[in-house]
Scaffold this motif. Structure first.
Motif, mmCIF file in Angstrom:
data_model
loop_
_atom_site.group_PDB
_atom_site.id
_atom_site.type_symbol
_atom_site.label_atom_id
_atom_site.label_comp_id
_atom_site.label_asym_id
_atom_site.label_seq_id
_atom_site.Cartn_x
_atom_site.Cartn_y
_atom_site.Cartn_z
ATOM 1 N N TYR A 47 2.427 1.628 -3.379
ATOM 2 C CA TYR A 47 1.439 2.111 -4.349
ATOM 3 C C TYR A 47 1.220 3.610 -4.178
ATOM 4 N N LEU A 48 1.070 4.052 -2.928
ATOM 5 C CA LEU A 48 0.856 5.476 -2.679
ATOM 6 C C LEU A 48 2.076 6.297 -3.079
ATOM 7 N N LYS A 98 0.834 -1.204 0.000
ATOM 8 C CA LYS A 98 0.000 0.000 0.000
ATOM 9 C C LYS A 98 0.867 1.252 0.000
ATOM 10 N N HIS A 139 1.871 6.486 -7.093
ATOM 11 C CA HIS A 139 0.604 6.749 -7.775
ATOM 12 C C HIS A 139 -0.038 8.019 -7.258
ATOM 13 N N THR A 153 -3.089 9.871 -5.843
ATOM 14 C CA THR A 153 -4.193 9.386 -5.012
ATOM 15 C C THR A 153 -5.559 9.742 -5.591
ATOM 16 N N LYS A 182 2.091 -1.020 -13.164
ATOM 17 C CA LYS A 182 1.967 -1.781 -11.924
ATOM 18 C C LYS A 182 3.307 -1.772 -11.204
ATOM 19 N N ILE A 198 -1.859 1.359 -17.096
ATOM 20 C CA ILE A 198 -1.362 1.764 -15.788
ATOM 21 C C ILE A 198 -0.123 0.963 -15.435
ATOM 22 N N THR A 251 -6.446 10.140 -9.107
ATOM 23 C CA THR A 251 -6.796 9.443 -10.351
ATOM 24 C C THR A 251 -6.283 8.010 -10.409
ATOM 25 N N ASP A 252 -5.449 7.596 -9.445
ATOM 26 C CA ASP A 252 -4.816 6.262 -9.453
ATOM 27 C C ASP A 252 -3.842 6.076 -10.617
#
Length: 333
Positions: free
Chosen positions: A140-141, A137, A144, A146, A217, A215, A148-149
């Motif tokens: 990812y944050l 998590k 990315h 927050t 990953k 996107i 629009t991802d």
């Protein structure tokens, strides 16, 4: 006198027993034993008994020693097995703790126990899963946006560096997109409406490049070549690999401008917004990710200066103009 008679000397033992018939003494039984032979027999038997007792004691001692040795060996084996059953899981836990420190979040396997050690292993595996979830998590944050991802600027630059280092990639194009007059939406409808517009624009950009995974990953095997990212505010970046001719990039940019220009519903109203796009080609416009993004940004501002809702390819003249403007500003100050 009618009674038994026993007499002993140093060498003899004499025993006499009267013989009577109906109370009349008719004779006697006289026996003489030689004590010297009897003593020799007794001594011999005593020696034999002593020897037997000595052998028995030796055997008993030997049996005791062997039994004690076996008990000690068995005890050592049992203690070794017990210690190993305790130490081996602990060593595995220590090794897995080291792997966690290196970023490998693998659970402990091969320990099926139902005692305190088993509870410790289960608790450790639970901790590993929780740490992995939180680490994923956080990762990812960290990479990315927050809202629009989409990937953020650091993740986009990292992906571009990987593409530049890939010798199989022929040509690379970076598109720098900035929405025109986006501040008007925030001022007239509020920042929440502006955020909803940004989310909608991100979806449109992803739809345009839907031919491949869009996107980025966290795992390399899931990365797509075509990447769109939001780097803050109303600015977006797109990476297009294997684009050799400027015309190929122009077709994609035309689709982007046309798609973003479609009306956006905000409450009961429909709003039309445009975008200005800057295009930078690798390696003509730069040989590293930072330089390509910077020059695409310069080309984007050139698009805004010539009327907005259009696109421009970066050229060295644009860079010279930017340097001249910066120099003039410094001189004015």
């Amino acid at each position: 006198k009618g009674s038994s008679y026993i007499r002993m000397t140093e060498d003899l033992m004499i025993v006499a027993q009267p013989i009577q018939v109906k109370g009349d003494l008719i004779g006697a039984l006289f026996i003489s034993f030689t004590l010297r032979e009897l003593s020799a027999d007794v001594d011999s038997m005593t020696t034999l008994i002593n020897r037997i007792n000595l052998e028995s004691r030796k055997k008993a001692i030997l049996v005791t020693v062997i039994s004690t040795g076996l008990i000690l060996v068995l005890g050592v084996i049992v203690i070794f097995l017990l210690v190993r059953s305790m130490v081996k899981p602990l060593l595995q836990l220590i090794e897995h703790a080291r792997q966690i420190g290196e970023g490998e979040f693998k659970p402990v396997q091969g320990i099926e126990r139902y005692d305190e050690v088993g509870e410790l292993v289960n608790a450790f595996n639970t901790m590993v899963r929780q740490i992995k979830t939180r680490t994923d998590k956080i990762s990812y944050l960290a990479y990315h946006d927050t809202l629009t991802d989409l990937p953020n600027r650091p993740r986009f630059l990292m992906h571009m560096d990987n593409l530049i280092a890939d010798s199989s990639i022929e040509g690379l194009v970076v598109l720098f997109i900035d929405l025109d007059e986006f501040k008007v939406i925030n001022d007239n409808f509020g920042h929440k409406a502006g955020d909803n517009v940004l989310v909608g624009i991100a979806k449109r950009l992803k739809r345009i490049l839907r031919s491949d995974d869009l996107i980025v990953k966290l795992s390399a095997d899931e990365e797509g070549d075509k990447v769109v990212a939001r780097i803050g505010g109303d600015e977006f970046l797109i990476c297009l690999p294997n684009v050799k001719e400027p015309g190929e990039a122009d077709a994609v940019v035309d689709r982007i401008i046309k798609t973003i220009g479609e009306p956006v519903e905000i409450g009961s109203e429909k709003v039309v917004i445009g975008c200005s796009v800057g295009v930078a080609h690798y390696p003509e416009s730069g040989r590293c990710s930072d330089e390509l993004v910077k020059n695409a940004d310069i080309a984007m501002y050139h698009s805004k200066s010539i009327g907005k809702n259009t696109f421009s390819h970066f050229s060295s003249d644009m860079n010279a103009q930017v340097e001249k403007r910066a120099r003039t500003e410094r001189e004015l100050r």
